[in-house]
Design a protein around this motif. Sequence first.
Motif, PDB file in Angstrom:
ATOM      1  N   UNK A   1       0.844  -1.202   0.000  1.00  0.00           N
ATOM      2  CA  UNK A   1       0.000   0.000   0.000  1.00  0.00           C
ATOM      3  C   UNK A   1       0.880   1.253   0.000  1.00  0.00           C
ATOM      4  N   UNK A   2       0.566   2.175  -0.889  1.00  0.00           N
ATOM      5  CA  UNK A   2       1.338   3.413  -0.971  1.00  0.00           C
ATOM      6  C   UNK A   2       1.099   4.273   0.266  1.00  0.00           C
ATOM      7  N   UNK A   3       2.160   4.985   0.686  1.00  0.00           N
ATOM      8  CA  UNK A   3       2.006   5.862   1.841  1.00  0.00           C
ATOM      9  C   UNK A   3       1.175   7.083   1.466  1.00  0.00           C
ATOM     10  N   UNK A   4       0.478   7.636   2.456  1.00  0.00           N
ATOM     11  CA  UNK A   4      -0.354   8.814   2.233  1.00  0.00           C
ATOM     12  C   UNK A   4       0.524  10.028   1.984  1.00  0.00           C
ATOM     13  N   UNK A   5       0.197  10.788   0.947  1.00  0.00           N
ATOM     14  CA  UNK A   5       0.930  12.011   0.611  1.00  0.00           C
ATOM     15  C   UNK A   5       0.011  13.203   0.821  1.00  0.00           C
ATOM     16  N   UNK A   6       0.396  14.093   1.714  1.00  0.00           N
ATOM     17  CA  UNK A   6      -0.417  15.279   1.987  1.00  0.00           C
ATOM     18  C   UNK A   6       0.030  16.428   1.078  1.00  0.00           C
ATOM     19  N   UNK A   7      -0.948  17.029   0.396  1.00  0.00           N
ATOM     20  CA  UNK A   7      -0.665  18.037  -0.622  1.00  0.00           C
ATOM     21  C   UNK A   7      -1.309  19.372  -0.262  1.00  0.00           C
ATOM     22  N   UNK A   8      -0.562  20.456  -0.485  1.00  0.00           N
ATOM     23  CA  UNK A   8      -1.131  21.809  -0.446  1.00  0.00           C
ATOM     24  C   UNK A   8      -1.090  22.353  -1.871  1.00  0.00           C
ATOM     25  N   UNK A   9      -2.229  22.834  -2.350  1.00  0.00           N
ATOM     26  CA  UNK A   9      -2.325  23.407  -3.693  1.00  0.00           C
ATOM     27  C   UNK A   9      -2.266  24.924  -3.610  1.00  0.00           C
ATOM     28  N   UNK A  10      -1.403  25.527  -4.402  1.00  0.00           N
ATOM     29  CA  UNK A  10      -1.282  26.984  -4.406  1.00  0.00           C
ATOM     30  C   UNK A  10      -1.377  27.499  -5.836  1.00  0.00           C
ATOM     31  N   UNK A  11      -2.495  28.159  -6.151  1.00  0.00           N
ATOM     32  CA  UNK A  11      -2.703  28.733  -7.478  1.00  0.00           C
ATOM     33  C   UNK A  11      -3.822  29.763  -7.366  1.00  0.00           C
ATOM     34  N   UNK A  12      -3.632  30.928  -7.974  1.00  0.00           N
ATOM     35  CA  UNK A  12      -4.645  31.978  -7.848  1.00  0.00           C
ATOM     36  C   UNK A  12      -5.810  31.798  -8.829  1.00  0.00           C
ATOM     37  N   UNK A  13      -5.698  30.855  -9.755  1.00  0.00           N
ATOM     38  CA  UNK A  13      -6.806  30.585 -10.683  1.00  0.00           C
ATOM     39  C   UNK A  13      -7.698  29.504 -10.078  1.00  0.00           C
ATOM     40  N   UNK A  14      -8.846  29.925  -9.576  1.00  0.00           N
ATOM     41  CA  UNK A  14      -9.716  29.036  -8.815  1.00  0.00           C
ATOM     42  C   UNK A  14     -10.154  27.816  -9.628  1.00  0.00           C
ATOM     43  N   UNK A  15     -10.558  28.044 -10.873  1.00  0.00           N
ATOM     44  CA  UNK A  15     -11.047  26.938 -11.694  1.00  0.00           C
ATOM     45  C   UNK A  15      -9.946  25.895 -11.918  1.00  0.00           C
ATOM     46  N   UNK A  16      -8.734  26.360 -12.221  1.00  0.00           N
ATOM     47  CA  UNK A  16      -7.613  25.442 -12.423  1.00  0.00           C
ATOM     48  C   UNK A  16      -7.312  24.688 -11.136  1.00  0.00           C
ATOM     49  N   UNK A  17      -7.295  25.412 -10.012  1.00  0.00           N
ATOM     50  CA  UNK A  17      -6.972  24.785  -8.729  1.00  0.00           C
ATOM     51  C   UNK A  17      -7.988  23.702  -8.366  1.00  0.00           C
ATOM     52  N   UNK A  18      -9.251  23.996  -8.593  1.00  0.00           N
ATOM     53  CA  UNK A  18     -10.291  23.017  -8.280  1.00  0.00           C
ATOM     54  C   UNK A  18     -10.199  21.801  -9.199  1.00  0.00           C
ATOM     55  N   UNK A  19      -9.792  22.035 -10.442  1.00  0.00           N
ATOM     56  CA  UNK A  19      -9.619  20.923 -11.366  1.00  0.00           C
ATOM     57  C   UNK A  19      -8.508  19.997 -10.920  1.00  0.00           C
ATOM     58  N   UNK A  20      -7.389  20.581 -10.471  1.00  0.00           N
ATOM     59  CA  UNK A  20      -6.276  19.779  -9.963  1.00  0.00           C
ATOM     60  C   UNK A  20      -6.699  19.036  -8.696  1.00  0.00           C
ATOM     61  N   UNK A  21      -7.422  19.735  -7.814  1.00  0.00           N
ATOM     62  CA  UNK A  21      -7.884  19.095  -6.577  1.00  0.00           C
ATOM     63  C   UNK A  21      -8.787  17.905  -6.891  1.00  0.00           C
ATOM     64  N   UNK A  22      -9.664  18.061  -7.876  1.00  0.00           N
ATOM     65  CA  UNK A  22     -10.569  16.976  -8.265  1.00  0.00           C
ATOM     66  C   UNK A  22      -9.769  15.760  -8.745  1.00  0.00           C
ATOM     67  N   UNK A  23      -8.745  16.007  -9.551  1.00  0.00           N
ATOM     68  CA  UNK A  23      -7.915  14.910 -10.059  1.00  0.00           C
ATOM     69  C   UNK A  23      -7.167  14.199  -8.930  1.00  0.00           C
ATOM     70  N   UNK A  24      -6.572  14.992  -8.046  1.00  0.00           N
ATOM     71  CA  UNK A  24      -5.747  14.406  -6.985  1.00  0.00           C
ATOM     72  C   UNK A  24      -6.576  13.655  -5.954  1.00  0.00           C
ATOM     73  N   UNK A  25      -7.786  14.154  -5.668  1.00  0.00           N
ATOM     74  CA  UNK A  25      -8.614  13.512  -4.650  1.00  0.00           C
ATOM     75  C   UNK A  25      -9.116  12.135  -5.088  1.00  0.00           C
ATOM     76  N   UNK A  26      -8.955  11.822  -6.356  1.00  0.00           N
ATOM     77  CA  UNK A  26      -9.339  10.493  -6.832  1.00  0.00           C
ATOM     78  C   UNK A  26      -8.256   9.456  -6.529  1.00  0.00           C
ATOM     79  N   UNK A  27      -7.069   9.941  -6.163  1.00  0.00           N
ATOM     80  CA  UNK A  27      -5.960   9.048  -5.825  1.00  0.00           C
ATOM     81  C   UNK A  27      -6.049   8.634  -4.352  1.00  0.00           C
TER      82      UNK A  27
END
Length: 225
Positions: A1-27
């Motif tokens: 089992x892969x270890x948990x990786x905690x991520x902080x997203x930093x981007x001022x473009x809300x739509x882009x940031x939410x898109x990245x968050x959506x992709x990462x939260x599926x992992x």
Amino acid sequence: MKKLIKILLADDELLFRKGIAFLLEREKNIEIVFEASDGSEILDYLKNNQNHPDIILMDLKMPNLNGVEATKIIQKEYPEIKIIALTSYDSKSFINNMIQVGASSYLIKNATPAEMIFTINEVANNGFYYNDAVLQVINECATQMPKYNNLSLEENFLTSREKEVLELICKQFNTQEIADKIFISPRTVEGHRTNLLLKTECKNIAGLVVYAIQNKIIDIGGLIV
């Protein structure tokens, strides 16, 4: 089992940031601990919360405090946190600048989701990940990068085993893989890594790669596929 990786997203473009968050939260092995729109929000979060990220995905161009300046501060105050630059800028000067201030990886925003997930896992496991394009820029800009105090190598400055471990680190093998390749324990590998950091006065594993290229300990051609 892969270890948990905690991520902080930093981007001022809300739509882009939410898109990245959506992709990462599926992992299954990735958790988003915070989202920031500028560098000041990152520093406020780190100061006021104990749940620090393992990795920050850092945009470069943000208001108030940009990604380059934020990275400088974070590397000084929270050196255990890894920074992955995630930006639309792909010029040598931007790549060189972020590597100099301590970024563990550099991703262009047109990278595929698979490339982003792979990079995050490599940085989490090995401490850094530079693709071929970034390695080439490091090689070309090595003479312009600030050199560590002990850059001038004496014949026995690094032992043959330390050089061997350094070469394998630069080839982006993890601790267990290095141990298996040269028939030593993972604990011994960690000891050599610690000695390399102390001797070279590098702040992180990414700095060791720059050191090895500057001192011609590794052949850049052997790192690029």
